[in-house]
Design a protein around this motif. Structure first.
Motif, short mmCIF file in Angstrom:
data_model
loop_
_atom_site.label_atom_id
_atom_site.label_comp_id
_atom_site.label_asym_id
_atom_site.label_seq_id
_atom_site.Cartn_x
_atom_site.Cartn_y
_atom_site.Cartn_z
N LEU A 79 0.83 -1.19 0.00
CA LEU A 79 0.00 0.00 0.00
C LEU A 79 0.87 1.25 0.00
N PRO A 80 0.37 2.35 -0.53
CA PRO A 80 1.17 3.60 -0.50
C PRO A 80 1.43 4.05 0.93
N VAL A 81 2.58 4.65 1.15
CA VAL A 81 2.94 5.09 2.50
C VAL A 81 2.03 6.21 2.97
N ASP A 82 1.92 7.26 2.17
CA ASP A 82 1.04 8.40 2.51
C ASP A 82 1.25 8.89 3.94
N GLN A 83 2.49 8.86 4.41
CA GLN A 83 2.82 9.31 5.77
C GLN A 83 2.00 8.59 6.84
N LYS A 84 1.72 7.31 6.61
CA LYS A 84 1.02 6.52 7.62
C LYS A 84 1.82 6.54 8.92
N ALA A 85 1.11 6.62 10.05
CA ALA A 85 1.78 6.73 11.35
C ALA A 85 2.00 5.35 11.95
N VAL A 86 3.23 5.12 12.43
CA VAL A 86 3.61 3.83 13.01
C VAL A 86 4.28 4.07 14.36
N LEU A 87 3.85 3.32 15.37
CA LEU A 87 4.49 3.36 16.69
C LEU A 87 5.41 2.16 16.83
N ILE A 88 6.66 2.40 17.24
CA ILE A 88 7.65 1.33 17.43
C ILE A 88 8.17 1.43 18.86
N THR A 89 8.14 0.35 19.60
CA THR A 89 8.71 0.34 20.95
C THR A 89 10.14 -0.19 20.89
N GLY A 90 10.93 0.18 21.89
CA GLY A 90 12.32 -0.28 21.94
C GLY A 90 13.19 0.36 20.88
N GLY A 91 13.04 1.67 20.67
CA GLY A 91 13.79 2.35 19.63
C GLY A 91 15.17 2.81 20.03
N ASP A 92 15.58 2.53 21.27
CA ASP A 92 16.90 2.99 21.74
C ASP A 92 18.04 2.38 20.92
N THR A 109 5.27 8.32 9.16
CA THR A 109 5.35 9.13 10.37
C THR A 109 5.64 8.18 11.52
N VAL A 110 6.81 8.30 12.12
CA VAL A 110 7.27 7.31 13.09
C VAL A 110 7.25 7.88 14.51
N PHE A 111 6.68 7.10 15.41
CA PHE A 111 6.77 7.38 16.84
C PHE A 111 7.68 6.32 17.44
N ALA A 112 8.88 6.73 17.83
CA ALA A 112 9.87 5.79 18.37
C ALA A 112 9.83 5.85 19.89
N GLY A 113 9.25 4.82 20.50
CA GLY A 113 9.24 4.73 21.95
C GLY A 113 10.59 4.27 22.45
N VAL A 114 11.14 4.97 23.43
CA VAL A 114 12.47 4.64 23.94
C VAL A 114 12.43 4.53 25.46
N LEU A 115 13.37 3.76 25.99
CA LEU A 115 13.47 3.60 27.44
C LEU A 115 14.04 4.84 28.08
N ASN A 116 14.91 5.55 27.35
CA ASN A 116 15.54 6.76 27.87
C ASN A 116 15.56 7.82 26.77
N GLU A 117 14.68 8.81 26.88
CA GLU A 117 14.57 9.84 25.84
C GLU A 117 15.79 10.76 25.78
#
Length: 392
Positions: A79-92, A109-117
């Motif tokens: 499918l086209p990306v079209d800036q689809k939003a994705v949440l990823i955990t453990g991005g450190d 559009t990426v939301f990178a969840g991290v243990l230490n921002e």
């Protein structure tokens, strides 16, 4: 009659060639695991053709097979990306870090969840990625941090919604004999690898149901293949794999597609630091009963960290196969339920699933001894000759 047959055969041959060309064209554009599936289908088609007693019916069958493969590949179009939003955990670090960069480059559009921002991994993401990427403080064992992350995601995506959640955050725990692993480590592995992923899933599912998006859980080959020294880690990943399978069935009525990634051996930072290992070894020695410590011996316990260095030696430093499979899981029209990136991962999972347990145990023991040299290290009670035991 022979002329009619000849014309029909040539027509079938032309149709086969055309369909085969379309299949090859679509095959070249498919990332990740799709290639392996196509090879299996192609092998089946070729076998059916060779076993056919008639050239005419063989061509008919092969043409039909090519058509079915073409339809199948059409369902694997991205499918086209079209800036689809994705949440990823453990991005450190590790796979989560690489995946955040990769999806950002593709235009998500990426939301990178991290243990230490404020850590180095988070800072690198801010420095190297586009403004579409947001770093979120997100310890997945902390319910309040998950709620705060949810609020920030909702605030940013607004009406666009959240397309995918990738539960990647995980820990290896302490690789050692199951009897030696402290209960604290079993609980820690379950807290991060299973309960954390479940809590993140439950928090963000309303957004996924609204977008009819994707839930992708990063499990492990160890969740389906019993691997020595990984009782805590493998059990937590097996729980995550089963959770994914159940959620796949339950969420299908909402239009949400669920995939589980079961990677083989890839070299990441999941093994931890030397300081962490010192602490874990001390934790083992402090919590063992005198009888268990006597049977295993301190030397054997301290050698457990060699397992990590040996497994890392055979691990693949290139995590691209994992990234490609995750991309397919979040982008394909009809993603797979299971992905098995890594050399031999799929074969091992099939081998364990279908072979008798005795055969699996025999080959597993042979492989571990050959690659990891376990025969050179035995618990104290098993390495002391019988005559010495009697003497003492």
């Amino acid at each position: 009659m022979s002329t009619v047959f000849s014309e029909t055969a040539w027509l079938c041959l032309a149709v086969t060639a055309a369909l085969g060309g379309l299949v090859l064209y679509k095959f070249k554009k498919r990332p990740g695991q799709v290639g392996r599936t196509v090879f299996c289908l192609a092998g089946f088609c070729g076998g059916a053709y060779l076993l056919s007693l008639s050239l005419f019916w063989g061509l008919i069958l092969f043409s039909l097979s090519c058509f079915l493969v073409y339809v199948y590949l059409s369902g694997q179009e991205l499918l086209p990306v079209d800036q689809k939003a994705v949440l990823i955990t453990g991005g450190d670090s590790g796979i989560g870090h690489a995946l955040s960069k990769y999806l950002d480059e593709l235009g998500f559009t990426v939301f990178a969840g991290v243990l230490n921002e404020k850590g180095s991994g988070a800072e690198e993401l801010r420095r190297t990625c586009s403004t579409r990427l947001s770093v979120l403080q997100m310890d997945i064992t902390d319910p309040q941090q998950i709620k705060d992350a949810y609020s920030k995601v909702v605030q940013k995506v607004q009406n666009r919604g959240l397309w995918a959640v990738v539960n990647n955050a995980g820990i290896l725990g302490l690789p050692a004999d199951g009897e030696l692993i402290p209960m604290r480590e079993y609980k820690r592995c379950m807290a991060v690898n299973f309960f954390g992923a479940v809590e993140v899933t439950k928090a963000f599912l309303p957004l996924l149901r609204k977008s009819k998006g994707r839930l992708v859980n990063i499990s492990s080959m160890a969740g389906g293949v019993p691997m020595v020294k990984l009782a805590a880690y493998g059990s937590s990943k097996a729980a995550l794999t089963m959770f994914s399978a159940v959620m796949r069935q339950e969420l299908s009525k909402w239009g949400v597609k669920v995939s589980v990634i079961q990677p083989g051996g890839f070299r990441t930072n999941i093994v931890g630091s030397s300081e962490m290992w010192d602490k874990l070894e001390k934790d083992i020695l402090d919590h063992l009963t005198p009888d268990v410590l006597e049977d295993y011996g301190q030397d054997y316990i301290l050698e457990q960290r060699n397992f990590v260095s040996l497994t890392q030696k055979y691990a693949n430093p290139d995590v691209c196969p994992v990234l490609l499979d995750v991309r397919h899981a979040i982008s394909a029209k009809r993603p797979f339920a299971f992905y098995t990136p890594g050399s031999g991962t799929y074969l091992w999972l099939c081998f364990v699933s279908y072979c008798p347990t005795g055969i699996v145990d025999y080959f597993s023991k042979k492989m571990y001894r050959r690659k990891l040299c376990f025969e050179s290290s035995l618990p104290r009670a098993l390495s002391v000759p019988p005559w010495k035991k009697k003497a003492t």
